[in-house]
Design an enzyme around this catalytic site. Structure first.
Site, PDB file in Angstrom:
ATOM      1  N   LYS A 202     -55.778  17.599  -1.303  1.00 52.06           N
ATOM      2  CA  LYS A 202     -55.360  17.433  -2.703  1.00 52.06           C
ATOM      3  C   LYS A 202     -55.965  16.167  -3.295  1.00 52.06           C
ATOM      4  O   LYS A 202     -56.486  16.182  -4.415  1.00 52.06           O
ATOM      5  CB  LYS A 202     -53.826  17.381  -2.792  1.00 52.06           C
ATOM      6  CG  LYS A 202     -53.167  18.723  -2.489  1.00 52.06           C
ATOM      7  CD  LYS A 202     -51.657  18.588  -2.285  1.00 52.06           C
ATOM      8  CE  LYS A 202     -51.053  19.902  -1.811  1.00 52.06           C
ATOM      9  NZ  LYS A 202     -49.636  19.782  -1.415  1.00 52.06           N
TER      10      LYS A 202
ATOM     11  N   GLN B 150     -44.860  15.555  -0.645  1.00 56.87           N
ATOM     12  CA  GLN B 150     -45.300  16.615   0.258  1.00 56.87           C
ATOM     13  C   GLN B 150     -44.136  17.151   1.104  1.00 56.87           C
ATOM     14  O   GLN B 150     -43.366  16.378   1.668  1.00 56.87           O
ATOM     15  CB  GLN B 150     -46.420  16.072   1.171  1.00 56.87           C
ATOM     16  CG  GLN B 150     -47.019  17.103   2.094  1.00 56.87           C
ATOM     17  CD  GLN B 150     -47.745  18.225   1.335  1.00 56.87           C
ATOM     18  OE1 GLN B 150     -48.375  18.009   0.312  1.00 56.87           O
ATOM     19  NE2 GLN B 150     -47.637  19.437   1.844  1.00 56.87           N
TER      20      GLN B 150
ATOM     21  N   ASP C  95     -45.734  19.819  -9.442  1.00 62.75           N
ATOM     22  CA  ASP C  95     -45.507  20.877  -8.449  1.00 62.75           C
ATOM     23  C   ASP C  95     -44.593  21.970  -9.013  1.00 62.75           C
ATOM     24  O   ASP C  95     -44.531  23.075  -8.484  1.00 62.75           O
ATOM     25  CB  ASP C  95     -44.832  20.279  -7.201  1.00 62.75           C
ATOM     26  CG  ASP C  95     -45.728  20.351  -5.969  1.00 62.75           C
ATOM     27  OD1 ASP C  95     -46.760  21.050  -6.021  1.00 62.75           O
ATOM     28  OD2 ASP C  95     -45.375  19.725  -4.952  1.00 62.75           O
TER      29      ASP C  95
END
Ligand code: NAD
Length: 329
Positions: A74, A118, A144
């Protein structure tokens, strides 16, 4: 004479639909690159307006190797796209409060547009840790799309950040000109991050959607009704040919690491190169869809190289949008 249009009316289409033609394999990497190329001008406009690039901040807790690989991918993609990045690595024995303090710091920073923590968090943080983290992320930076505010906005079809994996799948269907409106869609999996938002996005695009899960009766029979079948289960090769209507579009979200030699041989019988890779490395990444579904489906996303790259591209797109909102707000 009227020309035959449907598969049943036209014997050539019928033969095609039944399985003589292998599925078109959708190149997720190429579509992800197109999405990123399309972002370049918007990134430049943000730089011009804000005096800095769109900026993504990631926090990771602990040393799970797979999570670190995902985070590296990412960050590398963000940097390659000309975006700014911040990485905060916390030790595996960090407390939930310490993790939330990092999120709060990211929330307060005027230099940060998008925040990602994460998953998974270490089990020691407790069962509701991820929920508490999602509750804390500023909804304006929730790239997200996992916060309850983002989920609510998605459910009500209001503007907000949709989770990257299902949003990437919609983008891929559009770019591949695979029709969603009116299609029968079946989503296997009902998680908050893939299955549920996927169903919501398909429904908003006027598909008729069925959501299946671990307690669904006659799963192959329900799946076989689908024009668009999305597998987001986490079970290697569970979706076999008997789940798939001939000609259907099959989207494989699953990412499963197989280490058992018999299982690898069974799954990769038609892919000798990948089987060799397994023999060299002792493990291989496979999806939820058995590779021989390519003989039945009309189009299929591969693993790797299908949905994964799209997820990262949509994270970039959400971060750019967060920066644009800051610019306009
Ligand atoms: P999850 O474990 O949260 O949810 C799995 C879902 O599958 C559950 O709703 C469960 O009811 C259902 N399920 C489990 N066993 C089943 C069975 N035998 N029959 C029918 N349904 C069953 O998983 P998730 O977070 O939604 O992820 C699913 C998969 O997608 C995983 O392999 C994950 O690694 C992968 N994933 C990939 C990406 C990507 O970018 N490619 C992103 C997110 C998740």
């Amino acid at each position: 004479m009227r020309l035959a249009e449907t598969p049943c009316e036209n014997p050539r289409f019928f033969a095609h639909g039944i399985k003589q033609m292998p599925a078109r394999i959708i190149d997720g990497k190429a579509i992800a690159q197109q999405i990123r190329d399309d972002l370049a001008a918007r990134i430049a406009a943000v730089r011009e307006g804000l005096g800095r690039s769109p900026h993504l901040a990631i926090a990771i807790v602990g040393d799970d190797p797979a999570s670190h690989v995902y985070v590296r991918n990412k960050l590398r993609t963000a940097e390659d796209s000309g975006m700014g990045v911040t990485l905060e690595t916390l030790p595996g024995d960090s407390t939930l409060d310490e993790t939330l303090a990092v999120v709060e710091r990211f929330n307060m920073s005027a230099q940060i547009d998008g925040i990602l923590v994460q998953s998974p968090l270490p089990a020691g943080m407790g069962r509701n840790a991820a929920q508490r983290v999602f509750d804390t992320i500023d909804p304006g930076k929730d790239v997200d799309g996992f916060s309850p505010i983002s989920a609510g906005h998605l459910s009500q079809k209001r503007s907000g950040f949709a989770p990257c994996t299902p949003a990437g799948i919609i983008e891929m269907l559009d770019r591949e000109r695979l029709a969603i409106e009116g299609a029968r869609a079946v989503v296997i999996g009902r998680s908050d991050i893939v299955g549920k938002p996927m169903a919501m996005l398909l429904m908003h695009r006027n598909a008729t959607v069925t959501v299946c899960h671990s307690r669904t009766r006659d799963l192959p029979g329900v799946a076989r009704e689908a024009d668009i079948l999305v597998a987001a289960i986490g079970r290697a090769g569970l979706v076999t040919q008997d789940f798939v209507k001939p000609g259907a579009v099959v989207i494989d979200v699953g990412m499963n690491r197989v280490t058992d030699a018999d299982e690898a041989r069974q799954l990769l019988a038609s892919q000798p190169k990948r089987l060799k890779l397994f023999e060299r490395r002792g493990s291989v990444l496979v999806g939820d869809v058995h590779p021989n579904v390519a003989e039945t489906a009309g189009a299929l996303t591969p693993v790797p190289g299908g949905v994964g790259p799209l997820t990262i591209a949509m994270l970039m797109a959400n971060t750019v949008r967060a920066a644009e909102l800051r610019l306009s707000g």
